[in-house]
Write a protein that holds these residues in place. Structure first.
Motif, short mmCIF file in Angstrom:
data_model
loop_
_atom_site.label_atom_id
_atom_site.label_comp_id
_atom_site.label_asym_id
_atom_site.label_seq_id
_atom_site.Cartn_x
_atom_site.Cartn_y
_atom_site.Cartn_z
N SER A 31 -7.56 51.95 25.11
CA SER A 31 -9.03 51.57 24.33
C SER A 31 -8.74 50.41 23.21
CB SER A 31 -8.17 53.04 22.77
OG SER A 31 -7.97 54.23 23.43
N VAL A 32 -7.93 50.10 22.56
CA VAL A 32 -7.94 48.49 22.02
C VAL A 32 -9.35 47.67 22.93
CG1 VAL A 32 -6.64 46.36 21.19
CG2 VAL A 32 -5.75 48.98 21.05
N ALA A 33 -8.71 47.51 24.57
CA ALA A 33 -9.04 46.74 25.32
C ALA A 33 -10.28 47.22 25.55
CB ALA A 33 -8.58 46.71 27.12
N LEU A 34 -10.69 48.32 25.56
CA LEU A 34 -12.49 48.87 25.81
C LEU A 34 -13.17 47.69 24.59
CD1 LEU A 34 -11.85 52.29 27.40
CD2 LEU A 34 -12.69 50.18 28.56
N LEU A 35 -12.67 48.41 23.18
CA LEU A 35 -13.50 47.96 22.83
C LEU A 35 -14.10 46.43 22.25
CD1 LEU A 35 -13.26 49.45 18.99
CD2 LEU A 35 -12.88 47.20 19.07
N LYS A 36 -12.41 46.09 22.06
CA LYS A 36 -12.09 44.81 22.02
C LYS A 36 -14.09 44.03 23.14
CE LYS A 36 -9.47 40.26 22.82
NZ LYS A 36 -8.49 39.83 22.65
N GLN A 37 -13.69 45.04 24.63
CA GLN A 37 -14.17 44.13 25.81
C GLN A 37 -16.15 44.81 25.02
OE1 GLN A 37 -14.04 41.77 28.20
NE2 GLN A 37 -16.17 42.17 28.63
N ALA A 38 -16.20 45.70 25.15
CA ALA A 38 -17.55 46.28 23.78
C ALA A 38 -17.75 44.71 23.21
CB ALA A 38 -17.40 47.43 23.71
N CYS A 39 -17.65 44.57 22.25
CA CYS A 39 -17.99 43.75 21.32
C CYS A 39 -17.94 42.67 21.84
CB CYS A 39 -16.15 43.64 20.50
SG CYS A 39 -16.58 45.32 19.55
N LEU A 40 -17.28 42.12 22.62
CA LEU A 40 -17.55 41.02 22.75
C LEU A 40 -18.94 40.65 24.15
CD1 LEU A 40 -13.95 39.85 24.33
CD2 LEU A 40 -15.38 38.67 22.63
N ASP A 41 -19.05 41.78 24.91
CA ASP A 41 -20.64 41.96 25.97
C ASP A 41 -21.44 42.50 24.39
OD1 ASP A 41 -19.24 41.92 27.78
OD2 ASP A 41 -19.28 44.02 28.46
N CYS A 42 -21.68 43.80 23.95
CA CYS A 42 -22.78 43.87 23.30
C CYS A 42 -22.80 44.53 21.84
CB CYS A 42 -23.18 44.85 23.52
SG CYS A 42 -22.53 46.39 24.59
N GLY A 43 -21.17 44.74 21.73
CA GLY A 43 -21.39 45.84 19.84
C GLY A 43 -21.25 46.76 19.92
N PHE A 44 -21.30 47.66 20.86
CA PHE A 44 -21.77 48.72 20.93
C PHE A 44 -21.47 50.16 22.23
CE2 PHE A 44 -26.04 48.31 19.28
CZ PHE A 44 -26.33 49.19 18.42
N PHE A 45 -20.36 51.09 21.38
CA PHE A 45 -19.53 51.58 22.71
C PHE A 45 -19.79 52.83 21.64
CE2 PHE A 45 -17.09 49.67 19.07
CZ PHE A 45 -16.60 50.97 18.25
N TYR A 46 -19.43 54.28 22.75
CA TYR A 46 -19.39 55.55 22.56
C TYR A 46 -18.02 55.70 22.00
CZ TYR A 46 -22.97 55.85 26.00
OH TYR A 46 -23.99 55.54 26.79
N VAL A 47 -17.74 56.63 21.38
CA VAL A 47 -16.99 57.43 20.20
C VAL A 47 -16.70 58.39 20.62
CG1 VAL A 47 -15.58 57.76 18.27
CG2 VAL A 47 -16.60 55.05 18.66
N VAL A 48 -15.96 59.72 21.86
CA VAL A 48 -15.23 60.81 21.83
C VAL A 48 -14.89 61.16 21.23
CG1 VAL A 48 -17.60 60.70 23.36
CG2 VAL A 48 -15.05 59.81 24.11
N ASN A 49 -14.34 62.29 20.84
CA ASN A 49 -12.93 62.85 20.28
C ASN A 49 -12.66 62.73 19.62
OD1 ASN A 49 -12.81 65.09 23.65
ND2 ASN A 49 -11.81 63.48 24.14
N HIS A 50 -13.63 62.61 18.77
CA HIS A 50 -13.31 61.83 17.13
C HIS A 50 -12.81 62.46 16.13
CE1 HIS A 50 -17.64 63.99 17.16
NE2 HIS A 50 -17.72 62.76 18.13
#
Length: 292
Positions: A31-50
């Motif tokens: 999760s940390v790796a996916l979020l970090k990459q998302a913030c570097l790429d565009c600043g947006f990501f989906y959040v599921v099972n919240h």
């Protein structure tokens, strides 16, 4: 008011692919790796099972629609006040005044952290009592929105813990009393009118803008409209649609002739939280860009 129902919008040029963060994933490293990459790429990501059930999300959207279905004279009884609580009419906001010919084709409703008028904390900006439609007009509406406000804040805190780890900080760096103990947290219901946007003519559901706070959570219905721009300095800018999914930087909304509903939740730190360069984002060779 100029109608834009005569011709449809330009077909989507590109649909963006963005990372999906599963808050129930036992592999926190993933999760940390996916979020970090998302913030570097565009600043947006989906959040599921919240943790917020789909049944309750459906109820929040249903209650939101009930408010926007009310006659305008009823909605104006709870017009937004100086504490940013209450109803904002169509065209009330210009999010991109340099490129818009008039305000956004949207109406909204602000709900913040409820602070009684006799509480000294209510003197702070954005603090104060909420404004609510009369119970006789929308029974149970207030209770639904108060519950969602509380649950959304817990989601925001969960996301903040992953952000902290992505920044090589302690997991609770943001989720502690002095940062998010008494946050400026604002729920905003949104309704986009069934108009067609035309960027060439400066007509938007919501003009281009970047959110300035800590975290924005955004729940949408199934109607396409949200676009993001990964490189705001590009000439020309490239805008990509974000596909709405259940459970779920520079961005805007284009109307496509359908009513569209979304719910934004803005999370900011406490009023007295010291905002400064993070310890893992500075070194002796790379000091903070702004002086204390």
């Amino acid at each position: 008011m100029e109608s834009q129902k005569q011709s449809g919008p330009e077909p989507p040029i590109k649909v963006s692919t963005i990372n999906c963060i599963d808050l129930s994933n036992p592999d926190i490293g993933e999760s940390v790796a996916l979020l970090k990459q998302a913030c570097l790429d565009c600043g947006f990501f989906y959040v599921v099972n919240h943790g917020i059930s789909q049944e309750f999300m459906d109820e929040v959207f249903a209650q939101s629609k009930k408010f926007f279905y009310l006659p305008l004279n009823e909605k104006l009884k709870v017009l937004r006040n100086e504490k940013h609580r209450g109803y904002t009419p169509m065209f009330d906001e210009f999010l991109d005044p340099d490129n818009q010919v008039h305000g956004d084709y949207k109406e909204g409703y602000y709900i913040g952290v409820d602070v009684p008028e006799n509480d000294p904390e209510s003197e702070k900006p954005f603090n104060g009592p909420n404004v609510w439609p009369a119970d006789g007009v929308l029974p149970g509406w207030r209770q639904t929105m108060e519950k969602f406000h509380h649950e959304a804040l817990e989601v925001g805190k969960a996301v903040s813990r992953i952000i902290a780890l992505a920044l090589d900080l302690e997991v609770d760096f943001f989720d502690k009393p002095e940062v998010l103990g008494k946050p400026i947290a604002t729920l905003r219901l949104l309704h986009y009118e069934d108009q067609f946007s035309d960027p060439a003519k400066g007509i938007y559901g919501a003009g281009a803008h970047s959110d300035f706070g800590f975290i924005t959570l955004l729940a949408t219905d199934d109607v396409m409209g949200l676009q993001i721009c990964k490189d705001k300095d590009a000439k020309p800018q490239i805008w990509e649609y974000v596909t709405p999914i259940k459970g779920s930087t520079l961005h805007r909304v284009l109307g496509n002739g359908q009513d569209r509903y979304s719910i934004a939740y803005f999370v900011e730190p406490n009023h007295d939280c010291l905002v400064e360069c993070l310890p893992t984002c500075k070194t002796e060779k790379s000091p903070p860009k702004l002086a204390d």
